[in-house]
Design an enzyme around this catalytic site. Structure first.
Site, mmCIF file in Angstrom:
data_model
loop_
_atom_site.group_PDB
_atom_site.id
_atom_site.type_symbol
_atom_site.label_atom_id
_atom_site.label_comp_id
_atom_site.label_asym_id
_atom_site.label_seq_id
_atom_site.Cartn_x
_atom_site.Cartn_y
_atom_site.Cartn_z
ATOM 1 N N SER A 63 0.788 -1.240 0.000
ATOM 2 C CA SER A 63 0.000 0.000 0.000
ATOM 3 C C SER A 63 0.818 1.286 0.000
ATOM 4 O O SER A 63 0.258 2.369 -0.166
ATOM 5 C CB SER A 63 -0.960 0.019 1.187
ATOM 6 O OG SER A 63 -2.015 -0.882 0.975
ATOM 7 N N LYS A 66 0.331 3.399 -2.998
ATOM 8 C CA LYS A 66 -0.838 4.292 -3.105
ATOM 9 C C LYS A 66 -0.433 5.764 -3.037
ATOM 10 O O LYS A 66 -1.122 6.618 -3.594
ATOM 11 C CB LYS A 66 -1.840 3.961 -1.987
ATOM 12 C CG LYS A 66 -2.438 2.560 -2.113
ATOM 13 C CD LYS A 66 -3.263 2.179 -0.886
ATOM 14 C CE LYS A 66 -3.819 0.759 -1.019
ATOM 15 N NZ LYS A 66 -4.538 0.318 0.177
ATOM 16 N N TYR A 191 -3.768 -2.581 -10.301
ATOM 17 C CA TYR A 191 -3.690 -2.263 -8.864
ATOM 18 C C TYR A 191 -2.767 -3.251 -8.143
ATOM 19 O O TYR A 191 -1.850 -2.849 -7.412
ATOM 20 C CB TYR A 191 -5.095 -2.287 -8.263
ATOM 21 C CG TYR A 191 -5.133 -2.208 -6.751
ATOM 22 C CD1 TYR A 191 -4.829 -1.021 -6.087
ATOM 23 C CD2 TYR A 191 -5.476 -3.324 -5.979
ATOM 24 C CE1 TYR A 191 -4.853 -0.948 -4.706
ATOM 25 C CE2 TYR A 191 -5.506 -3.260 -4.597
ATOM 26 C CZ TYR A 191 -5.195 -2.066 -3.962
ATOM 27 O OH TYR A 191 -5.223 -2.007 -2.581
ATOM 28 N N TYR A 243 -4.577 3.593 7.897
ATOM 29 C CA TYR A 243 -5.907 2.985 8.030
ATOM 30 C C TYR A 243 -6.574 3.448 9.320
ATOM 31 O O TYR A 243 -6.520 4.620 9.659
ATOM 32 C CB TYR A 243 -5.820 1.448 7.936
ATOM 33 C CG TYR A 243 -4.942 0.973 6.815
ATOM 34 C CD1 TYR A 243 -5.193 1.407 5.503
ATOM 35 C CD2 TYR A 243 -3.860 0.136 7.040
ATOM 36 C CE1 TYR A 243 -4.382 0.991 4.452
ATOM 37 C CE2 TYR A 243 -3.041 -0.281 5.994
ATOM 38 C CZ TYR A 243 -3.310 0.157 4.707
ATOM 39 O OH TYR A 243 -2.516 -0.240 3.681
ATOM 40 N N VAL A 261 1.196 -3.568 3.909
ATOM 41 C CA VAL A 261 1.150 -4.855 4.619
ATOM 42 C C VAL A 261 2.388 -5.722 4.352
ATOM 43 O O VAL A 261 2.534 -6.788 4.937
ATOM 44 C CB VAL A 261 -0.146 -5.664 4.325
ATOM 45 C CG1 VAL A 261 -1.364 -4.936 4.837
ATOM 46 C CG2 VAL A 261 -0.266 -6.006 2.843
#
Length: 307
Positions: A63, A66, A191, A243, A261
Site C-alpha cells: 500500500s 498508493k 492495482y 488505516y 502490509v
C-alpha cells in the site's frame, strides 16, 4: 545530530519486539517472509543516507504504492479528483465494504483499498491502456527513487489476484454506483501490479524526498507536483496513511507517513529528509509493529516530529 548512532540505538531497542505481530498471511506470497527482519534508512536532501539492518533487502511495498499513484492522479487531474474520492479518515479497516456502500460508492480517501483502486481506474482512463498505465507508474518510481532497477514482482501480483475477491467486490460496488470508468478486472490487475513493486528502505526513503520538499526533488531539482499538491498529499498521509490506526500513528510518531502490509512504512520530515522502515510482522491494524515503534523512537530521540 549523529543520525547513524541514533539508528543503531533504535535497532537495539526494537530488537526484543521482532517476535511480536504477524506477517500478512492472506497473501500467500507474503506469508513466507521471515518476520524477524528489520531495516531503517534516512535519506537527506544532499543525498547522504544512514541505514541499519537489512537495508538492501527488497520487499513488496504494497500500500505504500498508493502514495505514488495518488501523486500521479493528482498531477493529471487536480481538484477534479476529489469529486470521485474523498480525503477524510475512514475509521474502518482498509478493505471495508460497509462504508463504501452507505457512502454511495465514493471511497473515503485514496489510501484505503477502495480509494486506491479508484485512483488506478482514473490513471487507466488517462493513460489509455494497461501496459501504458503500469509503465508510467514504474517510470515514476524509477525517477523519484533515482533507480531503474525497481520492478514489479509478478509472483506477488498473481498471488494477490488469486485471492483478491474483496478488492474485486470493492471495484464492482463502485461500478454499481457509476463511480468507475473501466473494466473491473483490468483495473484490479494494474492495482495488484503496483502493490507488488519491490524496493528496499534505501530506495523508498530516497523516493519520498519530493514530498519532503514541496514537490521538488532536492537532489535533481526536478519538479514533480506543485507545492500545494505536495501539501495535500502529506496531509492525507498524516490523517489517513495508517488505516484505522492513523490517529494513533500521528499521536505516537507525529510525521506524515504511509504503511504497507509488506511491513514497510515511509515518512517525511518536511524540509529535511525521507525515512523508510521495514519489519514484516504487523499489528492488528495491518501496520508494521516494529516499524511503528522505530519511528516513534526516532521522533522522540531527535525531536523531529511536525508537532
Amino acid at each position: 545530530m549523529n543520525y547513524q548512532s541514533i539508528l543503531e540505538e533504535i535497532k537495539e531497542e526494537v530488537y526484543p519486539y521482532l517476535r511480536e505481530g504477524k506477517v500478512a498471511n492472506y497473501i500467500p506470497a507474503l506469508a513466507n517472509v521471515n518476520p524477524e527482519q528489520f531495516a531503517m534508512t534516512l535519506t537527506m536532501f544532499d543525498g547522504r543516507q544512514y541505514s541499519v539492518g537489512q537495508a538492501d533487502t527488497l520487499f513488496s511495498i504494497q500500500s505504500i504504492s498508493k502514495v505514488f499513484t495518488f501523486t500521479l492522479a493528482l498531477k493529471h487531474y487536480g481538484l477534479e479528483l476529489y469529486e470521485r474520492i474523498g480525503r477524510e479518515p475512514s475509521g474502518n479497516p482498509f478493505n471495508s465494504l460497509v462504508q463504501l456502500e452507505y457512502e454511495s460508492g465514493k471511497p473515503r480517501n485514496p489510501f484505503i483499498n477502495a480509494g486506491a483502486i479508484n485512483v488506478t481506474d482514473v490513471l487507466l482512463t488517462y493513460f489509455k491502456s494497461s501496459t501504458s498505465t503500469s509503465k508510467k507508474i514504474l517510470d515514476f518510481m524509477h525517477a523519484i527513487a533515482d533507480d531503474t532497477s525497481i520492478a514489479f514482482n509478478d509472483i506477488v501480483a498473481e498471488s494477490e489476484m488469486e485471492h483478491g475477491f474483496r478488492n474485486l467486490a470493492l471495484a464492482n460496488l463502485m461500478k454499481s454506483f457509476n463511480n468507475f470508468d473501466n473494466d473491473v478486472m483490468e483495473v484490479i490487475k494494474i492495482y495488484f501490479q503496483h502493490c507488488s513493486i519491490e524496493m528496499n528502505t534505501k530506495m523508498l526513503s530516497r523516493s519520498m524526498l519530493y514530498l519532503a520538499n514541496h514537490g521538488v526533488d532536492p537532489i535533481t531539482g526536478k519538479t514533480y507536483i506543485t507545492s500545494q499538491q505536495a501539501k495535500r498529499i502529506n496531509a492525507v498521509m498524516l490523517t489517513c496513511g495508517h488505516y484505522d490506526a492513523s490517529g494513533d500513528f500521528a499521536f505516537h510518531v507525529g510525521l506524515p507517513g504511509k504503511s504497507g502490509v509488506g511491513g514497510g512504512i515511509v515518512a517525511v520530515v518536511p524540509k529535511m529528509m525521507g525515512i523508510a522502515v521495514w519489519a514484516p510482522a504487523l499489528n492488528a491494524q495491518g501496520n508494521s509493529l516494529v516499524g511503528t515503534k522505530a519511528l516513534e523512537l526516532f521522533t522522540s530521540k531527535t525531536g523531529l516530529s511536525i508537532f
